[in-house]
Design an enzyme around this catalytic site. Sequence first.
Site, PDB file in Angstrom:
ATOM      1  N   HIS A 149       0.820  -1.210   0.000  1.00 21.52           N
ATOM      2  CA  HIS A 149       0.000   0.000   0.000  1.00 21.52           C
ATOM      3  C   HIS A 149       0.855   1.262   0.000  1.00 21.52           C
ATOM      4  O   HIS A 149       0.601   2.210  -0.737  1.00 21.52           O
ATOM      5  CB  HIS A 149      -0.919  -0.014   1.216  1.00 21.52           C
ATOM      6  CG  HIS A 149      -1.707   1.234   1.357  1.00 21.52           C
ATOM      7  ND1 HIS A 149      -2.962   1.365   0.819  1.00 21.52           N
ATOM      8  CD2 HIS A 149      -1.409   2.416   1.926  1.00 21.52           C
ATOM      9  CE1 HIS A 149      -3.399   2.578   1.070  1.00 21.52           C
ATOM     10  NE2 HIS A 149      -2.480   3.232   1.748  1.00 21.52           N
ATOM     11  N   ARG A 154     -10.558   3.434  -5.989  1.00 21.48           N
ATOM     12  CA  ARG A 154     -10.699   2.377  -4.980  1.00 21.48           C
ATOM     13  C   ARG A 154     -11.691   2.820  -3.911  1.00 21.48           C
ATOM     14  O   ARG A 154     -11.667   3.978  -3.489  1.00 21.48           O
ATOM     15  CB  ARG A 154      -9.348   2.088  -4.323  1.00 21.48           C
ATOM     16  CG  ARG A 154      -8.258   1.737  -5.306  1.00 21.48           C
ATOM     17  CD  ARG A 154      -6.971   1.329  -4.578  1.00 21.48           C
ATOM     18  NE  ARG A 154      -5.918   1.015  -5.532  1.00 21.48           N
ATOM     19  CZ  ARG A 154      -5.009   1.883  -5.949  1.00 21.48           C
ATOM     20  NH1 ARG A 154      -5.003   3.104  -5.474  1.00 21.48           N
ATOM     21  NH2 ARG A 154      -4.090   1.531  -6.816  1.00 21.48           N
ATOM     22  N   ARG A 198     -14.465   1.081  -8.713  1.00 24.53           N
ATOM     23  CA  ARG A 198     -14.386  -0.357  -8.455  1.00 24.53           C
ATOM     24  C   ARG A 198     -15.202  -0.662  -7.199  1.00 24.53           C
ATOM     25  O   ARG A 198     -15.001  -0.034  -6.166  1.00 24.53           O
ATOM     26  CB  ARG A 198     -12.930  -0.769  -8.230  1.00 24.53           C
ATOM     27  CG  ARG A 198     -12.796  -2.246  -7.864  1.00 24.53           C
ATOM     28  CD  ARG A 198     -11.358  -2.684  -7.846  1.00 24.53           C
ATOM     29  NE  ARG A 198     -10.663  -2.161  -6.681  1.00 24.53           N
ATOM     30  CZ  ARG A 198      -9.361  -2.323  -6.474  1.00 24.53           C
ATOM     31  NH1 ARG A 198      -8.614  -2.977  -7.348  1.00 24.53           N
ATOM     32  NH2 ARG A 198      -8.780  -1.834  -5.401  1.00 24.53           N
ATOM     33  N   GLU A 218      -8.356 -10.454 -13.210  1.00 23.88           N
ATOM     34  CA  GLU A 218      -7.205 -10.617 -12.316  1.00 23.88           C
ATOM     35  C   GLU A 218      -7.074 -12.042 -11.811  1.00 23.88           C
ATOM     36  O   GLU A 218      -6.255 -12.333 -10.946  1.00 23.88           O
ATOM     37  CB  GLU A 218      -7.275  -9.613 -11.146  1.00 23.88           C
ATOM     38  CG  GLU A 218      -8.611  -9.548 -10.467  1.00 23.88           C
ATOM     39  CD  GLU A 218      -8.716  -8.409  -9.452  1.00 23.88           C
ATOM     40  OE1 GLU A 218      -7.679  -7.907  -9.010  1.00 23.88           O
ATOM     41  OE2 GLU A 218      -9.846  -8.047  -9.109  1.00 23.88           O
ATOM     42  N   ASN A 236      -1.551  -6.898 -10.494  1.00 24.78           N
ATOM     43  CA  ASN A 236      -0.993  -7.310  -9.200  1.00 24.78           C
ATOM     44  C   ASN A 236      -1.522  -8.680  -8.801  1.00 24.78           C
ATOM     45  O   ASN A 236      -0.773  -9.578  -8.416  1.00 24.78           O
ATOM     46  CB  ASN A 236      -1.333  -6.304  -8.108  1.00 24.78           C
ATOM     47  CG  ASN A 236      -0.848  -4.907  -8.442  1.00 24.78           C
ATOM     48  OD1 ASN A 236      -0.183  -4.719  -9.452  1.00 24.78           O
ATOM     49  ND2 ASN A 236      -1.177  -3.941  -7.614  1.00 24.78           N
ATOM     50  N   ASP A 237      -2.837  -8.833  -8.878  1.00 22.14           N
ATOM     51  CA  ASP A 237      -3.422 -10.110  -8.512  1.00 22.14           C
ATOM     52  C   ASP A 237      -3.249 -11.150  -9.615  1.00 22.14           C
ATOM     53  O   ASP A 237      -3.037 -12.323  -9.336  1.00 22.14           O
ATOM     54  CB  ASP A 237      -4.905  -9.955  -8.158  1.00 22.14           C
ATOM     55  CG  ASP A 237      -5.068  -9.537  -6.702  1.00 22.14           C
ATOM     56  OD1 ASP A 237      -4.124  -9.776  -5.911  1.00 22.14           O
ATOM     57  OD2 ASP A 237      -6.118  -8.984  -6.348  1.00 22.14           O
ATOM     58  N   ARG A 285       2.083 -12.486  -2.598  1.00 22.41           N
ATOM     59  CA  ARG A 285       2.983 -11.346  -2.798  1.00 22.41           C
ATOM     60  C   ARG A 285       3.416 -10.686  -1.504  1.00 22.41           C
ATOM     61  O   ARG A 285       4.322  -9.878  -1.487  1.00 22.41           O
ATOM     62  CB  ARG A 285       2.419 -10.336  -3.798  1.00 22.41           C
ATOM     63  CG  ARG A 285       1.061  -9.794  -3.502  1.00 22.41           C
ATOM     64  CD  ARG A 285       0.652  -8.931  -4.700  1.00 22.41           C
ATOM     65  NE  ARG A 285      -0.762  -8.696  -4.775  1.00 22.41           N
ATOM     66  CZ  ARG A 285      -1.345  -7.536  -4.550  1.00 22.41           C
ATOM     67  NH1 ARG A 285      -0.617  -6.505  -4.189  1.00 22.41           N
ATOM     68  NH2 ARG A 285      -2.642  -7.408  -4.662  1.00 22.41           N
ATOM     69  N   CYS A 313      -5.180  -1.704 -15.091  1.00 21.07           N
ATOM     70  CA  CYS A 313      -5.082  -0.762 -13.980  1.00 21.07           C
ATOM     71  C   CYS A 313      -4.127  -1.264 -12.915  1.00 21.07           C
ATOM     72  O   CYS A 313      -4.074  -0.746 -11.821  1.00 21.07           O
ATOM     73  CB  CYS A 313      -6.454  -0.480 -13.384  1.00 21.07           C
ATOM     74  SG  CYS A 313      -7.271  -1.963 -12.805  1.00 21.07           S
TER      75      CYS A 313
END
Lengths: 89, 578
Positions: free
Chosen positions: B190, B297, B333, B432, B455-456, B466, B503
């Site tokens: 984050h 987000r 999202r 994802e 990322n996912d 991760r 994204c």
Amino acid sequence: MPKQTVFIKNKLGLHARAASQIVNLANKYTSEITIQKGDVTANGKSLLGILTLDAPLGSELLVDVNGSDAQELLTKLIELIEDKFGEKN
Amino acid sequence: MLKGVGVSPGISIGKAFLLDRRKIKVEKFTIAGDMVEEEVARFMDALQKSREQLLQVKEKLTHDLGDQGHAHIVDVHILILEDEMLVNEAINIVREERVNAEWALRKVLTRFANIFDQIEDPYMKERKSDIEHVGQRILHNLVGEKMRSLDGFEEDVIVVAHDLSPADTAQMHRGRVIGFATDLGARTSHTAIMARSLEIPAVVGLENICTFVKTGDPIIIDGTDGVVIVKPTPEEFRDYLEKQRRFKYVIQELLKYTDQPAETLDGYKIEIMANIEFLDDIPHVLSRGAEGIGLYRTEFFYMNSPKLPTEEDHFRVYKRLAEQVSPRQATIRTLDLGGDKIESKLHVMDEPNPVLGLRAIRFSLKHSDLFRLQLRAILRASAYGKLRIMYPMISGIEELQQANLILAEVKDELSSEGIYFDEDIPVGVMIEIPSASITADLLAKEADFFSIGTNDLIQYSIAIDRGNEHVAYLYEPLHPAVLRLIKRTVEAGHSEGIPVGMCGEMAGDPLSTLILLGLELDEFSMNTASIPIIKQIVRSVRLEQATELAYKAMSFSTAKEIEEFVLREMSSKFPEFF
């Protein structure tokens, strides 16, 4: 002096938000207020005191109010608890 | 010189501020009888000061985040601060034992900690950390140290910490923090994401920097190369000033072209969007050349908040988003949290594998009341600007259909209430999970757009956690499997005529830009800092060059070979960025 037994009906119990509502209410009155659960007693104007009662949903509390505006404070407090502190569930 | 992971580019040179979360060492002093009341007054002053600081934090949070949830936490802290049990008891100890206020306060805090340890209800038990937080604040004020919060600095600082929480970074928001270095952290944590959107250089994963940096030490952070230098020599200082000057120059040059489209020399245009978390960022990201918001987000609504947000809470924020971004588009999202994050509010069970568990769209479908409420708010806000809805973590067509069914019901509900909204609001799927990519042809028939969340996607396709440092080396965006999944998704989307964007963090990584361009993605959504660089790269090539590079890259069999090849190509084409 007015005393009343009341049950906690909101899902989360006397958590921080609920406890802070009690303290904010109690601070508007001059009366002394104690809340008792089992053999633990807390000052109703103390957030920490109320939290340490560890009172989840279903807890039985004895509220004891003492002072010139005691009756009104007690009524308002019971309303707050009965209203589940405004929680939806 | 220390080597870590550079997660946000650029160079900062300044003074270190050690954010030390360890408890202040409190020693016991005996107070002379006639000094006792002075000691009590000192304690009261510290309380007053703490109270003022908390009020400031509260105002800042309410203003920046536009949400009351975080602010309420601060209210609880203020009540603790004023709690007569705490205050009176500490004062009594000072008077009766004739000890310093720090010692008295520590004694009271310890007593409360012990009481809270006995408490059974896990949610109330958590309040122990609030009391400790408040206690630390008072102690800091007693000791006369600057409170270790991350706003209100009077000069620029580089924050050095073991780790930074989302709350820390929220406070750092547009403050005087010009860089940070942490012991923990990875590229996708984050704080790393936050640093990039704040455009401050950051190096994480330094392991033990906290142990030998003191507040006030001169320090250099190179977020491009992942280097930190504590107490630099005059030579190092000079070298880095020069390096910083060059970096600033390149960025400044790029910023002259922020209003230019991201279009290749032969006219292939991609949309450049920004990922944001706070509405305050909107003017800034637009000025940096973002053509809209590709990912908004909504998790912060639920984090740290003692109660669930209402429809009005959601609506207010989405309406502001729509209005501020208008006439451009913003993609919201829907809730992308696991049960673990809002467990305390919903009594969700602990899960053995939260990453594979009840989270994102799965959570929303299970708790459809919360989902409906969020969709209602988004739809209502859609009357005020161009919004899109995006479902996170869709694994197959059934989830998409279920979510769309709920959306249709919510739309009917609003229509029957006579509430105006955008009937044709685009609804997209975040790709994802490998299963979503593999069935993208099916999903594309019932979605208006795709957005690839790398990322996912990387985490799930290579099967690595991760957050786990032992397998972090396997987190390879340029893994052949990942590239194939991206390619397949783009093709599936395009054959149904829907746009495909990305994204994830990969969209903002210059190393991947030409590959993604070559694979013909339509939209890149990224952190603010990357926008000018990515635009520049796109603008200086022909599409066929990118296609050639992408296909060549995909002909290698390992991530390592691909990475070496791409780095070689990119650094020869764009020496200023690599």
